[in-house]
Structures are given as C-alpha cells and as structure tokens.
Design an enzyme around this catalytic site. Sequence first.
Site, PDB file in Angstrom:
ATOM      1  N   GLU B 202       0.838  -1.056   0.060  1.00 22.32           N
ATOM      2  CA  GLU B 202       0.126   0.050  -0.188  1.00 22.32           C
ATOM      3  C   GLU B 202       0.953   1.304   0.088  1.00 22.32           C
ATOM      4  O   GLU B 202       0.599   2.313  -0.640  1.00 22.32           O
ATOM      5  CB  GLU B 202      -1.068  -0.037   1.318  1.00 22.32           C
ATOM      6  CG  GLU B 202      -2.045  -0.787   1.093  1.00 22.32           C
ATOM      7  CD  GLU B 202      -1.925  -2.439   1.352  1.00 22.32           C
ATOM      8  OE1 GLU B 202      -0.625  -2.769   1.843  1.00 22.32           O
ATOM      9  OE2 GLU B 202      -2.829  -3.153   1.234  1.00 22.32           O
ATOM     10  N   HIS B 271      -9.156  -5.010  11.318  1.00 23.30           N
ATOM     11  CA  HIS B 271     -10.080  -4.918   9.916  1.00 23.30           C
ATOM     12  C   HIS B 271     -11.265  -4.235  10.052  1.00 23.30           C
ATOM     13  O   HIS B 271     -12.340  -4.401   9.088  1.00 23.30           O
ATOM     14  CB  HIS B 271     -10.342  -6.155   9.178  1.00 23.30           C
ATOM     15  CG  HIS B 271      -8.933  -6.884   8.671  1.00 23.30           C
ATOM     16  ND1 HIS B 271      -8.065  -7.506   9.535  1.00 23.30           N
ATOM     17  CD2 HIS B 271      -8.682  -7.165   7.403  1.00 23.30           C
ATOM     18  CE1 HIS B 271      -7.173  -7.873   8.931  1.00 23.30           C
ATOM     19  NE2 HIS B 271      -7.456  -7.597   7.459  1.00 23.30           N
TER      20      HIS B 271
END
Lengths: 354, 468
Positions: B202, B271
């Site tokens: 990322e 998450h």
Amino acid sequence: MAQSQAAARQAGEEVQVRPEPVADAEADDSKVPELSKDAELSAYRSMLLIRRFEEKAGQLYGMGLIGGFCHLYIGQEAVVVGMQMAAIDGDQNITGYRDHGHMLATGMDPKGVMAELTGRRGGYSRGKGGSMHMFSKETHFYGGHGIVGAPVPIGAGLAFANKYRENGNVSMTYFGDGAANQGQVYETFNMAKLWQLPVVFVIENNRYGMGTSLKRASATTNLANRGLSFGIPGEQVNGMDVRAVKAAGEKALEFARSGNGPMILEMLTYRYRGHSMSDPAKYRAREEVQKMRSENDPIEQVSHRLQEKGWASEDDLKAIDKDIRRIVNEAAEFAQADPEPDPSDLWTDVYAEA
Amino acid sequence: MPTNILMPALSPTMEDGTLAKWLVQEGDQVAAGDVIAEIETDKATMEVEAVDEGRLGKILVGEGTEGVKVNTPIAVILGDGEDASAAEAAAASAAVEAPAAAPQDTPAAANGEDTSDIAAPPPAAAEPSQAEEQIEVPEGTEMVELTVREALRDAMAEEMRRDGEVFVMGEEVAEYQGAYKVTQGLLDEFGAKRVIDTPITEHGFAGLGVGAAFAGLKPIVEFMTWNFAMQAMDHIINSAAKTLYMAGGQMGCPIVFRGPNGAAARVAAQHSQDYAAWYSQVPGLKVVQPHSAADAKGLLKAAIRDPNPIIFLENEILYGQSFAVPKLDDFVLPIGKAKTSRSGDAATIVSFGIGMSYALKAAEALAEEGIAAEVIDLRTIRPMDIDAVIRSVQKTNRCVTVEEGWPQSSVGSHISAELMTKAFDHLDAPVINVTGKDVPMPYAANLEKLALPSVKEVVEAVKSVSYR
C-alpha cells in the site's frame, strides 16, 4: 578542527579520521569520457551557480532571513548537473529536501527559488512551501519533498505516467543513502521492474544520513546493488566528476527510455556542509571534509581541465564567477525586497476549483 | 568592498550565542570554507566558515563574548588593496544597517506579538443560506434497482469511457475482478493498461498513484480495505493532501482513494476501523462517504472528475444492498452537499454511510411512536455541509449524530461543536453523539454487536434530546 575532535571525544564519541576511497571508478580516470569545451563550460557555470546560490542561502539563513530547515547541496553539484546534461526535454526530476541544486539545474529561476527560501510572495510556492517544497511543471521538477523516501514511489508514478502516455520520457528519481533503507523504496523497486517503468533511481550517497554514516546505518553499503533482487541493474558512479555522471546518466536514461525498465545509479558524492544549517557535524572529522574539498571538488576539477586544455583562462573563469555572483546577488536582493505573502493567501490553494 | 561577517543564526530558534573562539587573527588570509570561529548555542558548538575569500581586516567581537545577537557584525573581511580603515567604516555602517535587513513585520508576527494582520478565515455566512436543496434527479426519470457495488462499478466504467487518463489500480482489482467485486468487468472492457493489479504494498502503490496524479493522470487507487491504508497514510496526507498548498497552487493531485471502510462482520479489531473522522481533519482532502447506490454513483463520478485528492469511504455491508438509481446518461452529484433523507420536525438525526442504516431505522421506529425525526445524510464529511444541519436544527431544535467510529474527536463531536458555536440559541437540548464504543472491535458476535451503534441507542438518544 582539533577543537571539534576534542569536543567530540569529551562527549564520549569516537571520531574516525579515515577518509574512504570515493569510488573504484575514481581510480581509473582514463575510462571517463572527456567533455567538449562547450559542455565543460556549461557544467562549470551550472555547478558554480548552485555553489554560489547555496553559499548565499547559507548567509541569508545566518542573517535570519531564511527560516526553518535549510539543507545545502554544496559538494554534490556534479550529480544533478551531470544528470541534467544527460537528460532530454520532458524528463522529470523529483528529490527530497536537499533540493535547491535540482531546481536550479532544471532551469528554475534563482529569484523565485531564493524568494521561496525567504518566504516571499514571488517564491515558486508563493511563500507557502519553503526550502523543501517547490515545484515547477514548466521545468518538470516535481519537488521538493520533506519526508525521507517519499519521492521514490512518487517518482515511479511519474514514470508510470510516461509509460501510460508513451511519451518517451524518463523520471529521474533522486534519493539519498539514508532513504535507501526505507521500505517504500523496495516496494517501488518491485513495481518499477514488474511494470518496466522508465525511471532512473539516482542514489546520492553523500555518506551520511544526517549524522549517521552509511556504515552505521546499512547492513550492506553497496547501494548500486540494492536492486539486484528485483532484477534492476545498478552502477556506482564517481559523483564528484561531472563527466562520469553525465556518461552514466546517458547510459541509464537510454536504458530506461528503450523499454528496459528501471536502473539504479549510485552517485558517490559528499556534502561539505552539515545536514542542515543547525548541524555542527561532529560525526565526521574536519580533515575528511577538507580532503574532499581539496582533492575532489567537482567545480575545481572542471576549472582545472578548462585551464589545462587552454579552453579558458583564469580571467575567463573569474568573469564567469562574476556573472554568477551577479545573478545570485540579484536573486538575494529580490528575495529580500519582495513582500511577504498577502495574509489572505493563508486561505488559498487548499483546494483546486472543481 | 569590505564584507561584514555577521553573527549567524545556526538553528531555527537561535537569537544569540557565545563567540567561543576565534581561529584566525586580524591580517590572516581566509578562503571560502575555512573555519574562522566557533560559536556556542544552547544546543551545540558550531564552526563558522568564511563564505568569501580575503583578508580578515578587523575582529569586532572578541572571543568569550556571550549573548552576541544574531546579525551583529563580528568581523570584517577586506578585498584586495583595502585597508583596516575601510573595515572600520564598513563595520560602523553595518551596525546601523543590519537590523533593518530583516523584514520589519516578520519577527513580530512569528512571535505572535502582533496579531493585527493575522487573517481571519473566510467569513462563514452568519445565517446558513436558506437555499432549498437542489433537485438532483429530474421528475419522471426512470429508476433502476442497483446494488451499491454495481453503482460504484458503473461510475468507474462511465468515467473511464469518458476520459482515457482515468485508470484503476489496487490489489486484486483486475484478474480477480476485485476482492469485493467492485471492479468486476473493468479489466475486460478497459484492458490491463488501465486496470492494474498491484503487489500488496500500500505504501508504495499509493505513492506511485500520487506521482501519476502529479503528472496529470487521474488514478483511482483501491484499498482492499481502508484499514490497510494506514500503511499509505504518509502519501495520502503529506504527498497528496498538502501538495497544492505547498506548491502555491501550481501543482495538485487529482486522485481518488477508495475502498470499504469500517466494520464488516466478525473481522475483529485490525479490519474494522472507521476512518471518517481521521481523514476529515485534513485540509486538502475531500472525504465522501455515501449510503445509497445513487449517491455512491453520482458522488464517485464527481470524485473522479474532481482535481483534488478524494477519500471515498465505502462499506462492505452496503455493497450488496439495492437502491433506486436514476437511469441517466451522466448522473453526477455535487461533493459537499448533504441531503434530507427523511423530513420531520421533532429532532434532527445526522449521519452518513452505514450510519444512515441505523438513523433511518430509528426514524421509522420513532414515527411509529409519533415522533417525526428528520434525517440528514451528510454524504460528504469534508467539506461538511454544516448549513444543512443547522437549517434542520433551526426547525427541530434537537440533534443526534450517528456514526460507527470512535467517540473521541469523532465526526459527531465536530458537529456538536459547530452547532454550539453557530446555532446555540436554537438548541433545546445538548447534542448526543451515538458512536461506536471506545474499544478496539471485538471478534465475538455478541461483543461486536455491543461495540457498534444500534437502532435502539439512536431511538433512545432522540427521546433523550426530546425529553421524552
């Protein structure tokens, strides 16, 4: 110098007076291709402009006219000048915070750069960026970034755009030996090779990431090899010799431009000044700096060759120096006379008009 | 001409220092780079280098002198053929001129002593504009049922057809057809050049996207979830959000970062985070968090066309929900405009994204009890349409905010502060923020449910601000 060592010893630090060889490449000067008279003169002028500009910036900092952080490029001039001599129009440049040299080499106006350093409205960023944040679409200079390592993926993004548009340009993405240990550099190496992006990673190894020498920060010190796991070729270059830089730059740019993907050039160079203006530089011996200055100075090398070959007399070079000083003085005068930004500028440029 | 050597500032904060030692004497030749003196600051001993060559004509400040102010001439360097009298003259004139070298208003402003010219923010309207909400869908437009997932995909496909410089990149966006199938079919239509699978990096691909945007391309960078974008935070904030400002408007970053945000179901703490409040704090970013499929489509199209970096927060649970979407060739909604999802006059419920699910169900339940709550869907968190909230509160005099994110420095706490500042006299009760609980998201089904806001909590909050 003796004092600085004594002071450092008192502080319990060990000072190693051990000038390292700059590069293997340096030992064999005969391999370095010669430059034409015009190229030597052009390199001399460009490097001298950076040197004098940075000296002036240092002075203005000392007078309190430049604030914050100010990282001078003195000593490393051959790197950006040599690369720029190898580049073609449209090739992009991006670097970290030691960026004034890159700006001048791409052709940005010294007045606009100096006025940004003094935080005035005539600066490239209208006074809102400062030393570390200037940009010029016109000269393809994409900053000027204050976060170590950040320009590396951004530079690959510029290369991505080149490939997407098939415009034949290459991104010259500069970073230092300190940044070479950043994780995002390796994420970028992977993508750049995976997608065969036209980018040349120029690692300016000036031996110190702030105050920590390469040896104390890096498990392996050959940075040209850092791309090998990704299949990216690399080369160590004597970054104090503008001829060597230009030759290596031409080769690497051609490699990337021809669709072979990225290449790494590790420029072995040296900064004479501290990391920033407030760095007393106690982590290295004065002799090391003096030795570099007296034996490897990139500008002196060109000056010497020009005179030796009879391409320029001492007076000719003095005339160039005088002209450069005039340009720099005019920039400094502009940067002091130009008004500060209008207070209303505080609120502009946060968003572009949708 | 003689050159004065001034007491240098050696750090951003130095005002004076001690001239510890002279390393040269009057009459010595100096070259640029020679160390001529040592200066002690509060932080370190620094060496002063000569910046010019010449002969040291006169030392004006003796060694050991403490408290030497920055910019005081400390010595004079003479050029060829100049003598010491020139040095003295230069020193005398410099002493007068030196202080004037600094711009007169800078130090004062920097020290905060003179606030007379500190700019006020652009004036906010004293009263929120009374303009009615724009009609976004012309009357008689055919509506089709689409899931949020399909609406998002259609938005990207339409914009990619419209503009060849728009491309999508992210993990699994191409051959896998999207981890949540939002990019389904895009690879087939647009090819691998414009629909790009990235490695799981990322930090790197966000930065690469920013670089492509600097060069003028219009990247859509998908994060498989926003949780993973914390690795890319530096590029989102430092590289994307701040560049237009740092460049004085010369260069910006037209990029969309998008992906599912907040809790899904039973995926636990790492998450399940809602980032709306985080990103909404950053000038330079626009933060969009739609609820319905129509808003998702119209706002994503607007985001792709917007020249600024956009944070587009989706939600995994909403992906599969269907809504009526206008069947129009080019349905684009304005970023920064809230909408009234349900009218009422008893209390205002403000929410966005998945929070709207709780808000609308609560309003339904309240209606059954005869309480007509108005529901405002912010749709964009930044720039926030606070005027729409104020207009509603002027009518209802009560406000409850709903979001899944944590309570401290939440979107709701910002709305509360805005209402207190701008609509204090219209409030009949303190604003209540219904938020996610102040804990990392637990895994156990019952605990996860407890950690999230509930319809019941919203209903109770509305009753509480209504004193019922």
